[in-house]
Each structure stands twice: as C-alpha cells, then as structure tokens.
Scaffold this motif. Structure first.
Motif, short mmCIF file in Angstrom:
data_model
loop_
_atom_site.label_atom_id
_atom_site.label_comp_id
_atom_site.label_asym_id
_atom_site.label_seq_id
_atom_site.Cartn_x
_atom_site.Cartn_y
_atom_site.Cartn_z
N GLY A 107 0.78 -1.23 0.00
CA GLY A 107 0.00 0.00 0.00
C GLY A 107 0.81 1.28 0.00
O GLY A 107 0.32 2.30 0.52
N CYS A 108 2.00 1.26 -0.56
CA CYS A 108 2.80 2.49 -0.59
C CYS A 108 3.70 2.48 -1.82
O CYS A 108 3.89 1.45 -2.48
CB CYS A 108 3.65 2.62 0.68
SG CYS A 108 4.83 1.28 0.92
N ALA A 109 4.27 3.66 -2.12
CA ALA A 109 5.22 3.76 -3.24
C ALA A 109 6.48 2.97 -2.90
O ALA A 109 6.91 2.93 -1.74
CB ALA A 109 5.57 5.22 -3.50
N MET A 110 7.07 2.34 -3.92
CA MET A 110 8.24 1.51 -3.68
C MET A 110 9.16 1.51 -4.89
O MET A 110 8.77 1.88 -6.00
CB MET A 110 7.81 0.09 -3.33
CG MET A 110 7.09 -0.64 -4.45
SD MET A 110 6.36 -2.23 -3.94
CE MET A 110 4.98 -1.66 -2.93
N LYS A 111 10.36 1.05 -4.68
CA LYS A 111 11.40 0.99 -5.72
C LYS A 111 11.10 -0.12 -6.71
O LYS A 111 10.25 -1.02 -6.45
CB LYS A 111 12.77 0.79 -5.08
CG LYS A 111 12.89 -0.52 -4.34
CD LYS A 111 14.22 -0.66 -3.61
CE LYS A 111 14.30 0.21 -2.39
NZ LYS A 111 13.44 -0.27 -1.28
N ALA A 112 11.80 -0.11 -7.85
CA ALA A 112 11.55 -1.07 -8.93
C ALA A 112 11.78 -2.51 -8.50
O ALA A 112 11.03 -3.42 -8.88
CB ALA A 112 12.42 -0.73 -10.13
N SER A 113 12.80 -2.75 -7.65
CA SER A 113 13.09 -4.13 -7.23
C SER A 113 11.95 -4.72 -6.39
O SER A 113 11.66 -5.92 -6.48
CB SER A 113 14.41 -4.18 -6.46
OG SER A 113 14.34 -3.38 -5.29
N LEU A 114 11.29 -3.88 -5.59
CA LEU A 114 10.16 -4.37 -4.80
C LEU A 114 8.92 -4.55 -5.67
O LEU A 114 8.13 -5.46 -5.43
CB LEU A 114 9.87 -3.42 -3.63
CG LEU A 114 10.95 -3.35 -2.55
CD1 LEU A 114 10.49 -2.46 -1.39
CD2 LEU A 114 11.31 -4.74 -2.03
N ARG A 115 8.75 -3.70 -6.66
CA ARG A 115 7.63 -3.91 -7.59
C ARG A 115 7.80 -5.24 -8.33
O ARG A 115 6.82 -5.96 -8.56
CB ARG A 115 7.53 -2.75 -8.59
CG ARG A 115 7.09 -1.44 -7.94
CD ARG A 115 6.60 -0.43 -8.98
NE ARG A 115 7.65 -0.07 -9.92
CZ ARG A 115 8.52 0.91 -9.75
NH1 ARG A 115 8.50 1.63 -8.63
NH2 ARG A 115 9.44 1.20 -10.67
N ALA A 116 9.04 -5.59 -8.66
CA ALA A 116 9.30 -6.88 -9.29
C ALA A 116 8.94 -8.02 -8.34
O ALA A 116 8.42 -9.07 -8.77
CB ALA A 116 10.76 -6.97 -9.72
N GLN A 117 9.20 -7.83 -7.04
CA GLN A 117 8.83 -8.86 -6.07
C GLN A 117 7.31 -9.00 -5.96
O GLN A 117 6.79 -10.12 -5.85
CB GLN A 117 9.43 -8.54 -4.69
CG GLN A 117 10.93 -8.75 -4.63
CD GLN A 117 11.46 -8.66 -3.21
OE1 GLN A 117 10.85 -8.08 -2.33
NE2 GLN A 117 12.64 -9.24 -3.00
#
Length: 222
Positions: A176-186
């Motif tokens: 539920g928050c903005a995140m970096k590209a590596s976490l979006r991949a997760q």
C-alpha cells in the motif's frame, strides 16, 4: 280566651330572609356577595409563558461527535505508517522486526529507502524474525500477513531459492505504498506465485488464498 301576640319586627325580618334563601337555593341563584365557582367574577389572569428552550438551542443527537483515537506510533523506525498499522493488526511486535531500512548484502538493495511520510523515511520491505516458530507457525504468520496487505515469503535456508548460508526469516513487502523497482518486481512475482528472488522460481512453501491475493493486488494498484 287567649290573646294573640303580634310578632316583633326583627322576627319578621329573619323569617323573610330565610324564605328568600330557600327560594334562591331552589332557583340556582348564588347569594349576593359570593364569588361564582367558575371564577367568572375574578380578574383576568395571563396564561403561563412557554418556558421551553428556543428551538435553535436544542441539542440534536446526531450533532454529537465521538472522539477517535489518533494515529498509532510506528512499531519501528523505517516503517511506512500503513505497514506499521498492518503489522500491529496481526499482533507483530517491535522485537520481531529485524530490518526495515537497511543495507544487508543478502538483501541486494531491496531494503533501501523508498520514500518519506510526514518527514520520516521508510522502506516498503520488512524482515521478521522466525526464532522459536515451527514451519506450521510460519505458514500461519504468512497467511495473516497476506490478509493484512503484504506480499510475504518464508526465507528458509536451502529452500525455494534462498541460499543455505543465509539467515532464516520472513521477508514482507507492504503493497500500500510507493516503492522501488526491485520491490515492484517482487510484487509481480508474488502475484505469479513465484519466490521474489533473482531466480523467479515457483514458490512452493505457501500460496496466498484468492481473497488475500486480490486484497494485496488492490492495494498495489490503487
């Protein structure tokens, strides 16, 4: 022979007055000088004033506002407030949180800062201790985390792509928050049933139930 005696004047007056009272009573006439029972001869009396409060000063039941608790403090520095509240909702305590913002080599940058909220930095990724938990208890914890809005994996050394030399823990990403590209991949791996690691291999230990998966996806996409 008996001599007749003339009645005195006072006697005649009392007799006549008595007769008049009897006649008056039979005719329903009140004796002069007595007030009428209905108060007709009394002076007019003003009606009582309305003592009810003015309508605009009445208190409406729906105008009462209930006090609400303020925001909860963060369980640990480096958590997003939403993640902190979600962890608290599944009974996670501060001592169980082993990493928020961090630079452990095994994390490969996934715990770097993602942003700030109210001037405080946060990472969407959180590591939780599994010390003292059986695999069955870890499975129950993962399901609770999924239902609270986290993509979460059990990092069990030697299983599901996690190196046997690394520490045992749970890795969770708050959706539920903005995140970096590596976490979006997760997150994308989580939705696809994969392990969230560089191998992107199928994750066999636990898959989220459909309702929890839809909830996490909804948080991620909003």
């Amino acid at each position: 022979m008996v001599e007749a005696v003339a009645p005195s004047y006072s006697f005649v007056r009392r007799f006549v007055s008595a007769c008049l009272l009897v006649v008056a009573a039979g005719c329903g006439v009140e004796p002069e000088g007595e007030p009428a029972p209905d108060g007709g001869d009394l002076p007019d009396v003003a009606p009582p004033r309305d003592t009810a409060p003015p309508r605009d000063t009445a208190v409406r039941p729906d105008a009462v506002v209930e006090a609400r608790p303020g925001p909860q403090p963060l369980l640990r520095w480096g958590l997003h407030p939403g993640a902190s509240d979600a962890l608290r909702s599944v009974s996670i305590t501060a001592v169980q949180i082993t990493q928020t913002i961090g630079s452990a080599a095994a994390s490969a940058g996934t715990h770097a800062q993602d942003g700030t909220v109210n001037g405080q930095p946060y990472s969407a990724a959180t590591d939780l201790s599994t010390r003292g938990l059986t695999d069955s208890e870890v499975l129950s914890l993962l399901r609770k985390l999924h239902a609270a809005g986290f993509a979460a994996w059990y990092r069990n050394p030697g299983y599901d792509g996690w190196p046997s030399t690394e520490a045992r823990h749970v890795h969770a990403v708050y959706a539920g928050c903005a995140m970096k590209a590596s976490l979006r991949a997760q997150l994308e791996d989580f939705f696809a049933g994969r392990n969230g690691l560089a191998s992107h291999a199928p994750y066999r230990f636990c898959q989220p139930d459909p309702a929890a998966l839809a909830y996490v996806r909804g948080l991620y996409l909003r």
